[in-house]
Design a protein around this motif. Structure first.
Motif, PDB file in Angstrom:
ATOM      1  N   LEU A 198     -65.164 -39.336  19.855  1.00  0.00           N
ATOM      2  CA  LEU A 198     -66.113 -39.984  20.753  1.00  0.00           C
ATOM      3  C   LEU A 198     -65.518 -41.261  21.321  1.00  0.00           C
ATOM      4  CD1 LEU A 198     -69.297 -40.023  21.612  1.00  0.00           C
ATOM      5  CD2 LEU A 198     -69.425 -41.834  19.898  1.00  0.00           C
ATOM      6  N   SER A 199     -65.756 -41.502  22.594  1.00  0.00           N
ATOM      7  CA  SER A 199     -65.465 -42.810  23.180  1.00  0.00           C
ATOM      8  C   SER A 199     -66.764 -43.371  23.743  1.00  0.00           C
ATOM      9  CB  SER A 199     -64.408 -42.704  24.289  1.00  0.00           C
ATOM     10  OG  SER A 199     -64.934 -42.041  25.426  1.00  0.00           O
ATOM     11  N   ILE A 200     -66.944 -44.680  23.650  1.00  0.00           N
ATOM     12  CA  ILE A 200     -68.166 -45.322  24.132  1.00  0.00           C
ATOM     13  C   ILE A 200     -67.821 -46.653  24.766  1.00  0.00           C
ATOM     14  CG2 ILE A 200     -68.591 -46.203  21.786  1.00  0.00           C
ATOM     15  CD1 ILE A 200     -71.600 -46.202  22.481  1.00  0.00           C
ATOM     16  N   THR A 201     -68.397 -46.922  25.932  1.00  0.00           N
ATOM     17  CA  THR A 201     -68.215 -48.199  26.616  1.00  0.00           C
ATOM     18  C   THR A 201     -69.583 -48.717  27.054  1.00  0.00           C
ATOM     19  OG1 THR A 201     -67.889 -47.139  28.785  1.00  0.00           O
ATOM     20  CG2 THR A 201     -65.910 -47.587  27.454  1.00  0.00           C
ATOM     21  N   THR A 202     -69.725 -50.032  27.038  1.00  0.00           N
ATOM     22  CA  THR A 202     -70.955 -50.677  27.492  1.00  0.00           C
ATOM     23  C   THR A 202     -70.581 -51.692  28.560  1.00  0.00           C
ATOM     24  OG1 THR A 202     -71.946 -50.433  25.296  1.00  0.00           O
ATOM     25  CG2 THR A 202     -72.977 -52.001  26.796  1.00  0.00           C
ATOM     26  N   GLU A 203     -71.238 -51.589  29.724  1.00  0.00           N
ATOM     27  CA  GLU A 203     -70.884 -52.461  30.844  1.00  0.00           C
ATOM     28  C   GLU A 203     -72.134 -52.858  31.613  1.00  0.00           C
ATOM     29  OE1 GLU A 203     -69.626 -48.967  33.981  1.00  0.00           O
ATOM     30  OE2 GLU A 203     -68.244 -49.470  32.335  1.00  0.00           O
ATOM     31  N   ALA A 204     -72.001 -53.892  32.421  1.00  0.00           N
ATOM     32  CA  ALA A 204     -73.117 -54.329  33.248  1.00  0.00           C
ATOM     33  C   ALA A 204     -73.399 -53.294  34.337  1.00  0.00           C
ATOM     34  CB  ALA A 204     -72.800 -55.682  33.872  1.00  0.00           C
ATOM     35  N   ALA A 259     -74.411 -52.780  38.131  1.00  0.00           N
ATOM     36  CA  ALA A 259     -74.352 -53.564  39.362  1.00  0.00           C
ATOM     37  C   ALA A 259     -75.712 -53.677  40.038  1.00  0.00           C
ATOM     38  CB  ALA A 259     -73.335 -52.944  40.319  1.00  0.00           C
ATOM     39  N   ALA A 260     -76.641 -52.792  39.708  1.00  0.00           N
ATOM     40  CA  ALA A 260     -77.947 -52.797  40.358  1.00  0.00           C
ATOM     41  C   ALA A 260     -78.805 -53.987  39.949  1.00  0.00           C
ATOM     42  CB  ALA A 260     -78.687 -51.498  40.052  1.00  0.00           C
ATOM     43  N   SER A 261     -78.581 -54.523  38.722  1.00  0.00           N
ATOM     44  CA  SER A 261     -79.420 -55.625  38.241  1.00  0.00           C
ATOM     45  C   SER A 261     -78.743 -56.298  37.055  1.00  0.00           C
ATOM     46  CB  SER A 261     -80.800 -55.098  37.823  1.00  0.00           C
ATOM     47  OG  SER A 261     -81.536 -56.098  37.134  1.00  0.00           O
ATOM     48  N   ASP A 262     -78.926 -57.620  36.931  1.00  0.00           N
ATOM     49  CA  ASP A 262     -78.350 -58.310  35.780  1.00  0.00           C
ATOM     50  C   ASP A 262     -79.193 -58.098  34.518  1.00  0.00           C
ATOM     51  OD1 ASP A 262     -80.529 -59.849  36.423  1.00  0.00           O
ATOM     52  OD2 ASP A 262     -79.429 -61.747  36.615  1.00  0.00           O
ATOM     53  N   HIS A 263     -80.317 -57.386  34.659  1.00  0.00           N
ATOM     54  CA  HIS A 263     -81.152 -57.039  33.513  1.00  0.00           C
ATOM     55  C   HIS A 263     -81.021 -55.553  33.165  1.00  0.00           C
ATOM     56  CE1 HIS A 263     -82.842 -61.007  33.944  1.00  0.00           C
ATOM     57  NE2 HIS A 263     -83.612 -60.814  32.881  1.00  0.00           N
ATOM     58  N   LYS A 264     -79.920 -54.992  33.566  1.00  0.00           N
ATOM     59  CA  LYS A 264     -79.646 -53.590  33.235  1.00  0.00           C
ATOM     60  C   LYS A 264     -78.213 -53.464  32.715  1.00  0.00           C
ATOM     61  CE  LYS A 264     -82.909 -51.405  36.445  1.00  0.00           C
ATOM     62  NZ  LYS A 264     -83.752 -50.800  35.400  1.00  0.00           N
ATOM     63  N   ALA A 265     -77.984 -52.409  31.939  1.00  0.00           N
ATOM     64  CA  ALA A 265     -76.648 -52.126  31.408  1.00  0.00           C
ATOM     65  C   ALA A 265     -76.449 -50.616  31.385  1.00  0.00           C
ATOM     66  CB  ALA A 265     -76.482 -52.704  30.008  1.00  0.00           C
ATOM     67  N   LEU A 266     -75.195 -50.227  31.352  1.00  0.00           N
ATOM     68  CA  LEU A 266     -74.839 -48.806  31.362  1.00  0.00           C
ATOM     69  C   LEU A 266     -73.947 -48.510  30.163  1.00  0.00           C
ATOM     70  CD1 LEU A 266     -75.057 -46.135  33.004  1.00  0.00           C
ATOM     71  CD2 LEU A 266     -72.968 -46.819  34.197  1.00  0.00           C
ATOM     72  N   VAL A 267     -74.373 -47.576  29.310  1.00  0.00           N
ATOM     73  CA  VAL A 267     -73.578 -47.123  28.169  1.00  0.00           C
ATOM     74  C   VAL A 267     -73.045 -45.733  28.497  1.00  0.00           C
ATOM     75  CG1 VAL A 267     -73.559 -46.557  25.714  1.00  0.00           C
ATOM     76  CG2 VAL A 267     -74.975 -48.454  26.545  1.00  0.00           C
ATOM     77  N   ARG A 268     -71.731 -45.597  28.488  1.00  0.00           N
ATOM     78  CA  ARG A 268     -71.097 -44.299  28.766  1.00  0.00           C
ATOM     79  C   ARG A 268     -70.501 -43.755  27.469  1.00  0.00           C
ATOM     80  NH1 ARG A 268     -70.248 -43.691  34.372  1.00  0.00           N
ATOM     81  NH2 ARG A 268     -70.464 -45.657  35.552  1.00  0.00           N
ATOM     82  N   MET A 269     -70.807 -42.514  27.181  1.00  0.00           N
ATOM     83  CA  MET A 269     -70.281 -41.849  25.988  1.00  0.00           C
ATOM     84  C   MET A 269     -69.665 -40.513  26.383  1.00  0.00           C
ATOM     85  SD  MET A 269     -73.437 -42.580  23.337  1.00  0.00           S
ATOM     86  CE  MET A 269     -74.699 -42.352  24.613  1.00  0.00           C
ATOM     87  N   ARG A 270     -68.482 -40.248  25.823  1.00  0.00           N
ATOM     88  CA  ARG A 270     -67.851 -38.928  26.010  1.00  0.00           C
ATOM     89  C   ARG A 270     -67.524 -38.361  24.639  1.00  0.00           C
ATOM     90  NH1 ARG A 270     -65.754 -35.786  29.961  1.00  0.00           N
ATOM     91  NH2 ARG A 270     -66.140 -37.408  31.536  1.00  0.00           N
ATOM     92  N   LEU A 271     -67.998 -37.169  24.414  1.00  0.00           N
ATOM     93  CA  LEU A 271     -67.831 -36.495  23.129  1.00  0.00           C
ATOM     94  C   LEU A 271     -66.917 -35.294  23.317  1.00  0.00           C
ATOM     95  CD1 LEU A 271     -68.864 -36.265  20.129  1.00  0.00           C
ATOM     96  CD2 LEU A 271     -70.585 -34.666  21.017  1.00  0.00           C
ATOM     97  N   TRP A 272     -65.862 -35.232  22.505  1.00  0.00           N
ATOM     98  CA  TRP A 272     -64.939 -34.098  22.526  1.00  0.00           C
ATOM     99  C   TRP A 272     -65.175 -33.232  21.287  1.00  0.00           C
ATOM    100  CZ3 TRP A 272     -63.451 -38.925  24.143  1.00  0.00           C
ATOM    101  CH2 TRP A 272     -62.883 -39.016  25.429  1.00  0.00           C
ATOM    102  N   SER A 273     -65.325 -31.947  21.492  1.00  0.00           N
ATOM    103  CA  SER A 273     -65.456 -30.998  20.386  1.00  0.00           C
ATOM    104  C   SER A 273     -64.092 -30.383  20.119  1.00  0.00           C
ATOM    105  CB  SER A 273     -66.478 -29.900  20.755  1.00  0.00           C
ATOM    106  OG  SER A 273     -66.474 -28.876  19.790  1.00  0.00           O
ATOM    107  N   ASP A 274     -63.521 -30.687  18.948  1.00  0.00           N
ATOM    108  CA  ASP A 274     -62.189 -30.204  18.588  1.00  0.00           C
ATOM    109  C   ASP A 274     -62.231 -29.060  17.586  1.00  0.00           C
ATOM    110  OD1 ASP A 274     -60.895 -31.977  20.257  1.00  0.00           O
ATOM    111  OD2 ASP A 274     -60.750 -33.544  18.729  1.00  0.00           O
ATOM    112  N   ILE A 275     -63.390 -28.433  17.418  1.00  0.00           N
ATOM    113  CA  ILE A 275     -63.454 -27.253  16.560  1.00  0.00           C
ATOM    114  C   ILE A 275     -62.832 -26.083  17.317  1.00  0.00           C
ATOM    115  CG2 ILE A 275     -65.483 -28.076  15.314  1.00  0.00           C
ATOM    116  CD1 ILE A 275     -67.229 -26.328  17.026  1.00  0.00           C
ATOM    117  N   GLY A 309     -74.695 -49.685  18.830  1.00  0.00           N
ATOM    118  CA  GLY A 309     -74.027 -48.859  17.837  1.00  0.00           C
ATOM    119  C   GLY A 309     -74.218 -49.376  16.427  1.00  0.00           C
ATOM    120  N   PRO A 310     -73.519 -48.774  15.455  1.00  0.00           N
ATOM    121  CA  PRO A 310     -72.557 -47.663  15.583  1.00  0.00           C
ATOM    122  C   PRO A 310     -73.237 -46.322  15.854  1.00  0.00           C
ATOM    123  CG  PRO A 310     -72.922 -48.164  13.273  1.00  0.00           C
ATOM    124  CD  PRO A 310     -73.676 -49.201  14.043  1.00  0.00           C
ATOM    125  N   VAL A 311     -72.461 -45.375  16.367  1.00  0.00           N
ATOM    126  CA  VAL A 311     -72.964 -44.039  16.678  1.00  0.00           C
ATOM    127  C   VAL A 311     -72.840 -43.154  15.446  1.00  0.00           C
ATOM    128  CG1 VAL A 311     -72.647 -41.999  18.130  1.00  0.00           C
ATOM    129  CG2 VAL A 311     -72.269 -44.277  19.086  1.00  0.00           C
TER     130      VAL A 311
END
Length: 271
Positions: A118-124, A126-142, A222-224
């Motif tokens: 898993l990778s996760i990033t948290t960033e502002a 741009a639409a509002s200073d009272h909002k945030a965007l958390v991006r998560m990408r999950l890789w299945s390695d089975i 987090g943590p996730v």
């Protein structure tokens, strides 16, 4: 299993069991054979030389992080297990009691191959200073012919998050079954009904904040934690080579089956 913020494993352990369910009339003896390349460090410290003709043997000091051996730290066997041939051919004979029981409980921290990254990033936002965007990408390695069912992703959020909205990339990805945000517990939970092996998923969580975005939010998300079940997959790599009924009534035709299950309630990614 626990991963650091860079996505690298920092601790891992499997607590597993070999479950037997038997309803054989007359309780005939059975024989079970496990991997030839199985090493139990507390039992085989003096070396195991089984595995049949041509097998040179190995000892507890031979293994390494990339070892192909199936290494267990410790195993506790049921009292019905006859281990006379276990050290030479990795077989167990037993007269199983009626019903279901644990033939063996084991623990291992060696050679574990993480089924998910898993990778996760948290960033502002741009639409509002009272909002945030958390991006998560999950890789299945089975393996590609396997899948995880009932996968849940849990993400704790700080107290100044008032609302959450989630979507997937690409939009409409059928793997996402649903999501909810528990305001009292401050917990975002995403549910995936089926995640195939060798695939990846991207999820965006848009957060509405009661105060302006600050860099500290990145450490407060987090943590996730992941919860999942993978049918017909052995994360410990223990495998059953054969199951024999040693004394069978000719008038009976018993059914035999083997099922592998990997499940986790503690699979954590630090952020």
């Amino acid at each position: 299993m626990t991963f650091n913020a860079a996505g690298n494993p920092v601790s891992s352990q499997i607590d597993g069991s070999i479950q037997v369910k038997s309803y054989l009339a007359g309780n005939p003896p059975i024989k079970i054979k496990l991997n030839d390349d199985l090493l139990i460090t507390r039992r085989d410290g003096s070396g195991y030389n089984g595995g049949g003709a041509g097998f040179s043997g190995f000892s507890a000091g031979d293994y390494a992080a990339d070892s192909s051996l199936v290494i267990l730290d410790d195993v506790n066997f049921h009292e019905c297990a006859n281990l006379d041939a276990f050290d030479t051919e990795r077989s167990i004979s037993l007269v199983p009691p009626d019903g279901e029981f644990a033939l063996a409980n084991y623990r291992t921290s060696h050679g574990l191959r993480p089924p998910f990254r898993l990778s996760i990033t948290t960033e502002a936002d741009a639409a509002s200073d009272h909002k945030a965007l958390v991006r998560m990408r999950l890789w299945s390695d089975i393996p590609g012919d396997k899948f995880a069912s009932g996968l849940e992703l849990e993400l704790p959020l700080p107290g100044y998050v008032s609302r959450v909205h989630c979507d997937v990339d690409p939009p409409g990805n059928a793997a996402l079954q649903g999501w909810d945000f528990n305001e009292k517990a401050r917990l975002l939970r995403l549910r995936f009904k089926k995640v195939a092996g060798n695939t990846d998923l991207a999820v965006r969580a848009r957060l509405t904040l009661t105060k302006a975005f600050g860099a500290s939010l990145r450490t407060e998300v987090g943590p996730v934690n992941l919860k999942f079940t993978i049918p017909m997959h052995s994360a410990s790599r223990i495998s059953l080579k054969y199951l024999q009924i040693l004394r069978r009534d000719k008038n009976q035709n018993p059914q035999r089956w083997v099922r592998y299950v990997t499940s986790s309630n503690s699979y954590t990614f630090r952020t």
